[in-house]
Design a protein around this motif. Structure first.
Motif, mmCIF file in Angstrom:
data_model
loop_
_atom_site.group_PDB
_atom_site.id
_atom_site.type_symbol
_atom_site.label_atom_id
_atom_site.label_comp_id
_atom_site.label_asym_id
_atom_site.label_seq_id
_atom_site.Cartn_x
_atom_site.Cartn_y
_atom_site.Cartn_z
ATOM 1 N N ARG A 55 -60.763 43.765 -82.821
ATOM 2 C CA ARG A 55 -61.385 43.434 -83.864
ATOM 3 C C ARG A 55 -61.866 44.669 -85.077
ATOM 4 O O ARG A 55 -62.221 45.529 -85.758
ATOM 5 C CB ARG A 55 -63.190 43.661 -83.628
ATOM 6 C CG ARG A 55 -63.399 41.831 -83.432
ATOM 7 C CD ARG A 55 -64.767 41.903 -82.395
ATOM 8 N NE ARG A 55 -64.966 42.491 -81.542
ATOM 9 C CZ ARG A 55 -66.383 42.957 -81.111
ATOM 10 N NH1 ARG A 55 -67.144 43.271 -82.537
ATOM 11 N NH2 ARG A 55 -66.236 43.833 -80.071
ATOM 12 N N ALA A 62 -58.950 44.317 -89.420
ATOM 13 C CA ALA A 62 -59.173 43.819 -88.578
ATOM 14 C C ALA A 62 -58.574 42.949 -88.378
ATOM 15 O O ALA A 62 -57.326 41.430 -88.921
ATOM 16 C CB ALA A 62 -60.129 43.459 -88.460
ATOM 17 N N THR A 105 -56.476 39.106 -86.941
ATOM 18 C CA THR A 105 -57.129 37.795 -86.483
ATOM 19 C C THR A 105 -55.972 36.742 -85.589
ATOM 20 O O THR A 105 -55.148 37.773 -85.395
ATOM 21 C CB THR A 105 -56.195 36.000 -88.489
ATOM 22 O OG1 THR A 105 -56.913 36.645 -89.839
ATOM 23 C CG2 THR A 105 -56.973 34.933 -87.588
ATOM 24 N N ARG A 114 -59.658 36.745 -89.074
ATOM 25 C CA ARG A 114 -60.681 38.636 -89.799
ATOM 26 C C ARG A 114 -59.724 38.551 -90.820
ATOM 27 O O ARG A 114 -58.895 38.125 -91.396
ATOM 28 C CB ARG A 114 -60.211 38.734 -88.782
ATOM 29 C CG ARG A 114 -60.546 38.531 -87.281
ATOM 30 C CD ARG A 114 -61.278 39.684 -86.392
ATOM 31 N NE ARG A 114 -62.323 39.373 -85.266
ATOM 32 C CZ ARG A 114 -61.365 38.912 -84.328
ATOM 33 N NH1 ARG A 114 -60.591 38.611 -83.500
ATOM 34 N NH2 ARG A 114 -62.172 38.279 -82.714
#
Lengths: 305, 305
Positions: B250, B255, B257, B300
């Motif tokens: 994160r 960020a 995935t 993400r």
């Protein structure tokens, strides 16, 4: 030169109090390690080193995760619910000297890390004040004038957090940097989430800063994300320093400058102090040791300007 | 929809062989955990969960770091140099079925993680082929046509690495993506250093790719740094997916995935299978369980296009 920000070299000071060592009859070959959590990379790295070095000494390590919770830390210190062990290395967050003095079974014990600076118990740590002083000085040397600090604590005070903030404050005063209350940001925990939130708040409130000392690398990881989201370039707009020098510091964008504690020395000293206690005959007295190991600034791209 | 890339739901399959459980007379309240290292965040997170869940069951966890070394893994499996424990959870890298069959003291044992897919020993894992299939499919769904894979192994083959590569290869074939040998990059270890090196090599050799499946998140952390250094924008030029969904995913920029294994289920099932063996009377027979827990793509910014 920026790379010369050395925290004072390792020193070794014999304490004035002594510790009476109570012994189990049989060695178990097990030492317990109380550590707040393993998701924090610094603790994971320290634990990994400890398990490896203990193994080389023929010792197995029993892990107790305390989450920094006071009751859990006290229980581990008392051996409550634990199998028999030869001794305990405790990385405390909430434990007090009074708690330790009241231990039900005062077996071999070494405190490791940043909490409880002065105590009648053997303790291995870095100089946390010197670490953040060096971080702040490094930012001054690369030209920062308004250095913010991310990582004061309120709800869960800790000696380490207090000492790190003191080092920043002392450096700001000594080096003539901007000393404004609004440059200091509080966090609830030394995590990326809190670093992100705190730096996003600084930006949203329009606080001007060109340098950032983060109380640890995890806070800095979040800070870098917040700065990027705000369109601030690192290191050109804001130079960033962390503390702990975890492995991930090399893989942020840009790579994170950090104050690197001598983790090998921390672990070696903690184990050798514990072994000394384990080897002392019942009733024997040992001097309490307060061991401070070195740390140094490792400059990377996040302050390269 | 990209968020719908689900790896097959948890299933539970009774084995055809049985395990004869040999018992120690006295319970120690200790389970040993053999894990390659704790610097790899996925192992640190899994270990932390295991210690916490074991604690809730009144069990303490003795950590053995194997570095994936064959001899060390065999020694831990045999309990060599270990204090007495009630059982062993082993996250193997180099261990073979033959090694386990030859165990000197065949006490309770659960294999956890990605190595040794088919064995006469109880085993809890995710479907590694399905995980990388889902990662590749996710990249196809966001418009990638030339998806590279970083993470084949040579020197230290592992079932997990092989299965993950198979999942990518199968998805590439099924979805009509570019299938070229030059899109596949080998690593010596699932580390950021190796991810960085491998992706820098792809770029230097002028290989064209618009998507990147990384064998795990640590490889992806290095890949993101290499792409940034090469001036490739993520996700616009190259979309990137990892596997493991560690917390640091994160806090990369952007960020990351990642395919998220159900870590709680991995740990709970490993502990409950081990407890079942511990509770079985001497000489009792238990069915060998092959437990596969779920995993899902967590999208993400690194694939948001």
């Amino acid at each position: 030169m920026a790379t010369e920000n050395r925290v004072p070299a390792p020193r070794h000071r014999a304490g004035t109090t002594t510790l009476s060592v109570v012994h189990r009859k049989e060695r178990t070959g097990i030492v317990a390690l109380a550590v707040p959590d393993l998701e924090e990379p610094y603790f994971a790295e320290l634990t990994a080193l400890l398990v490896r070095r203990a193994d080389q000494r023929g010792l197995s390590v029993l892990i107790q995760l305390t989450a920094g919770d006071h009751e859990r830390e006290v229980n581990v210190a008392n051996g409550t619910g634990l199998p028999p062990t030869d001794g305990l290395i405790h990385i405390p967050r909430a434990l007090s000297v009074a708690d330790l003095t009241r231990r039900a079974t005062p077996g071999p014990l070494v405190l490791l890390g940043e909490h409880i600076l002065v105590s009648p118990f053997t303790h291995v740590t870095i100089d946390n004040r010197a670490a953040s002083y060096a971080a702040t000085e490094h930012l001054a040397q690369v030209g920062c004038a308004r250095v913010a600090y991310v990582g004061t604590r309120d709800a869960r005070p800790s000696d380490a957090a207090d000492r790190r903030f003191t080092g920043y404050r002392d450096a700001v005063a000594a080096l003539g940097l901007a000393a404004e209350a609004e440059l200091v940001a509080q966090v609830d925990a030394f995590t990326p989430d809190e670093g992100l939130r705190a730096v996003a708040d600084l930006v949203r409130h329009g606080i001007a800063f060109d340098g950032l000392v983060c109380a640890n690398d995890s806070v800095a990881f979040g800070a870098l994300v917040a700065l990027q989201a705000a369109g601030r370039s690192v290191p050109d707009d804001v130079a960033v320093v962390g503390i702990d020098d975890v492995r991930g510091a090399r893989f942020t964008a840009p790579a994170l400058t950090s104050v690197s504690p001598d983790k090998e020395a921390l672990v070696e000293r903690a184990l050798s102090e514990l072994e000394r206690q384990i080897a002392t005959p019942p009733g024997g007295n040992l001097p309490v040791e307060h061991v401070v190991v070195g740390a140094r600034v490792v400059p990377r791209a996040s302050t390269a300007r």
